[in-house]
Design an enzyme around this catalytic site. Structure first.
Site, PDB file in Angstrom:
ATOM      1  N   GLU A 105      70.117   9.854  23.713  1.00 29.27           N
ATOM      2  CA  GLU A 105      70.195   9.585  22.479  1.00 29.27           C
ATOM      3  C   GLU A 105      68.844   8.664  22.792  1.00 29.27           C
ATOM      4  O   GLU A 105      69.022   7.687  23.977  1.00 29.27           O
ATOM      5  CB  GLU A 105      71.894   8.952  22.300  1.00 29.27           C
ATOM      6  CG  GLU A 105      72.797   8.680  21.414  1.00 29.27           C
ATOM      7  CD  GLU A 105      71.675   8.889  19.893  1.00 29.27           C
ATOM      8  OE1 GLU A 105      70.878   8.870  19.766  1.00 29.27           O
ATOM      9  OE2 GLU A 105      72.778   9.277  19.052  1.00 29.27           O
ATOM     10  N   ASP A 106      68.552   8.316  21.275  1.00 36.76           N
ATOM     11  CA  ASP A 106      66.933   7.370  21.749  1.00 36.76           C
ATOM     12  C   ASP A 106      67.660   5.802  21.095  1.00 36.76           C
ATOM     13  O   ASP A 106      67.713   4.762  22.370  1.00 36.76           O
ATOM     14  CB  ASP A 106      66.155   7.287  20.578  1.00 36.76           C
ATOM     15  CG  ASP A 106      66.940   7.529  19.570  1.00 36.76           C
ATOM     16  OD1 ASP A 106      68.691   7.804  18.615  1.00 36.76           O
ATOM     17  OD2 ASP A 106      66.881   7.343  17.981  1.00 36.76           O
ATOM     18  N   ASP A 109      74.092   1.847  18.836  1.00 38.65           N
ATOM     19  CA  ASP A 109      73.901   0.582  17.446  1.00 38.65           C
ATOM     20  C   ASP A 109      75.859  -0.061  18.016  1.00 38.65           C
ATOM     21  O   ASP A 109      76.232  -0.118  18.475  1.00 38.65           O
ATOM     22  CB  ASP A 109      73.530   1.272  16.698  1.00 38.65           C
ATOM     23  CG  ASP A 109      72.899  -0.695  15.920  1.00 38.65           C
ATOM     24  OD1 ASP A 109      73.257  -1.074  15.969  1.00 38.65           O
ATOM     25  OD2 ASP A 109      72.006  -0.366  14.826  1.00 38.65           O
ATOM     26  N   LYS A 137      72.382  -1.561  22.405  1.00 38.96           N
ATOM     27  CA  LYS A 137      72.610  -2.361  21.414  1.00 38.96           C
ATOM     28  C   LYS A 137      73.826  -2.583  21.310  1.00 38.96           C
ATOM     29  O   LYS A 137      74.445  -2.204  20.210  1.00 38.96           O
ATOM     30  CB  LYS A 137      72.169  -2.431  20.167  1.00 38.96           C
ATOM     31  CG  LYS A 137      70.848  -3.074  19.459  1.00 38.96           C
ATOM     32  CD  LYS A 137      70.830  -2.878  17.692  1.00 38.96           C
ATOM     33  CE  LYS A 137      69.406  -3.539  17.243  1.00 38.96           C
ATOM     34  NZ  LYS A 137      69.323  -3.311  15.885  1.00 38.96           N
ATOM     35  N   PHE A 158      65.656  -5.079  14.456  1.00 42.68           N
ATOM     36  CA  PHE A 158      65.577  -3.395  14.206  1.00 42.68           C
ATOM     37  C   PHE A 158      64.194  -2.891  15.042  1.00 42.68           C
ATOM     38  O   PHE A 158      62.783  -3.464  14.271  1.00 42.68           O
ATOM     39  CB  PHE A 158      65.113  -3.146  12.362  1.00 42.68           C
ATOM     40  CG  PHE A 158      65.604  -2.033  12.537  1.00 42.68           C
ATOM     41  CD1 PHE A 158      66.637  -1.765  11.685  1.00 42.68           C
ATOM     42  CD2 PHE A 158      64.110  -1.486  11.966  1.00 42.68           C
ATOM     43  CE1 PHE A 158      66.220  -0.714  11.979  1.00 42.68           C
ATOM     44  CE2 PHE A 158      64.545   0.358  11.831  1.00 42.68           C
ATOM     45  CZ  PHE A 158      65.736   0.435  11.140  1.00 42.68           C
TER      46      PHE A 158
HETATM   47  C1  PRP Z   1      69.824   6.700  14.668  1.00 44.89           C
HETATM   48  C2  PRP Z   1      70.088   7.004  16.152  1.00 44.89           C
HETATM   49  C3  PRP Z   1      71.397   7.761  16.942  1.00 44.89           C
HETATM   50  C4  PRP Z   1      72.618   6.933  15.814  1.00 44.89           C
HETATM   51  C5  PRP Z   1      72.974   5.403  16.314  1.00 44.89           C
HETATM   52  O1  PRP Z   1      69.746   7.568  13.731  1.00 44.89           O
HETATM   53  O2  PRP Z   1      69.254   8.106  16.963  1.00 44.89           O
HETATM   54  O3  PRP Z   1      72.054   8.052  17.181  1.00 44.89           O
HETATM   55  O4  PRP Z   1      71.456   6.188  14.677  1.00 44.89           O
HETATM   56  O5  PRP Z   1      73.904   4.169  15.220  1.00 44.89           O
HETATM   57  P1  PRP Z   1      75.134   4.558  15.692  1.00 44.89           P
HETATM   58  O6  PRP Z   1      75.342   4.092  17.075  1.00 44.89           O
HETATM   59  O7  PRP Z   1      75.250   3.247  14.663  1.00 44.89           O
HETATM   60  O8  PRP Z   1      76.015   5.362  14.874  1.00 44.89           O
HETATM   61  P2  PRP Z   1      69.651   8.189  12.749  1.00 44.89           P
HETATM   62  O9  PRP Z   1      70.832   8.493  12.354  1.00 44.89           O
HETATM   63  O10 PRP Z   1      69.115   7.226  12.040  1.00 44.89           O
HETATM   64  O11 PRP Z   1      69.248   9.803  12.500  1.00 44.89           O
HETATM   65  P3  PRP Z   1      67.271   9.935  13.512  1.00 44.89           P
HETATM   66  O12 PRP Z   1      67.516  10.119  15.231  1.00 44.89           O
HETATM   67  O13 PRP Z   1      66.886  10.842  12.719  1.00 44.89           O
HETATM   68  O14 PRP Z   1      67.024   9.257  13.408  1.00 44.89           O
END
Ligand code: PRP
Length: 182
Positions: A105-106, A109, A137, A158
């Site tokens: 994962e990137d 959160d 985070k 952010f």
């Molecule tokens: C982002 C990120 C994680 C998720 C984390 O994805 O890549 O998958 O949010 O958030 P959480 O822990 O609150 O669930 P996003 O839906 O923004 O899609 P993306 O990877 O295409 O940017």
């Protein structure tokens, strides 16, 4: 997914994590992964889109034999917060049964995306399941999803760059920057 964009956004002049810091951290993570897997083949599952740069660098840094597949998940919510409603937009193409799965994962959160993915994957009976995130985070966590490998921890703010977006922008920045005004 970001659904609105706030006017007067500014990116920090200095990166929060420079390209060099990211590269060095990935090298250490890869060494840790290599030690833990003892040469057993890894199936990396990259969560699109945000992890595309991280996984590209991580897979080149590990020495353990690795295969890769992708899922595309999307969470819905406000500009900066997930609602917890996770949609699988693209499922895996491989079977993960009896494989050593490492989710990449990137950012973690709230943890809701990972929690939902983790239970989906566990139902498919992998030999093992671990999670690696570039950014953790922790202060925003509302689940107790276990994260095994963490690149960097941040409290708040952010961030964009190195795969992370704001309304689909800035994913291509080579470093990670803070956005003011979100
Ligand atoms: C982002 C990120 C994680 C998720 C984390 O994805 O890549 O998958 O949010 O958030 P959480 O822990 O609150 O669930 P996003 O839906 O923004 O899609 P993306 O990877 O295409 O940017």
């Amino acid at each position: 997914m970001i659904t609105s964009i706030t006017p007067n956004l500014k990116l920090s002049k200095e990166p929060l994590f420079s390209a060099q810091e990211i590269a060095e951290r990935i090298k250490s993570l890869a060494a840790q992964i290599d030690r833990d897997y003892h040469g057993q083949e890894i199936l990396m599952i990259a969560v699109l889109k945000g992890s595309f740069l991280f996984v590209a660098d991580l897979i080149r840094a590990v020495r353990t034999p690795t295969i890769i597949d992708f899922v595309r998940l999307a969470s819905y919510g406000s500009a900066t917060q997930s609602s917890g409603i996770i949609e699988v937009r693209k499922d895996l193409e491989m079977s993960i049964k009896d494989k050593h799965v490492l989710v990449v994962e990137d950012i973690v959160d709230s943890g809701l995306t990972l929690e939902s993915l983790r239970s989906m994957l566990l139902n498919r009976k992998p030999a093992s399941l671990k999670i690696c995130t570039l950014i953790n985070k922790q202060s925003q966590r509302i689940t107790d999803v276990p994260v095994d490998y963490i690149g960097f921890s941040i409290d708040d703010g952010f961030i964009v760059g190195y795969g992370l977006d704001l309304d689909e922008r800035y994913r291509g920045l080579p470093d990670i920057r803070i956005v003011a005004g979100v």
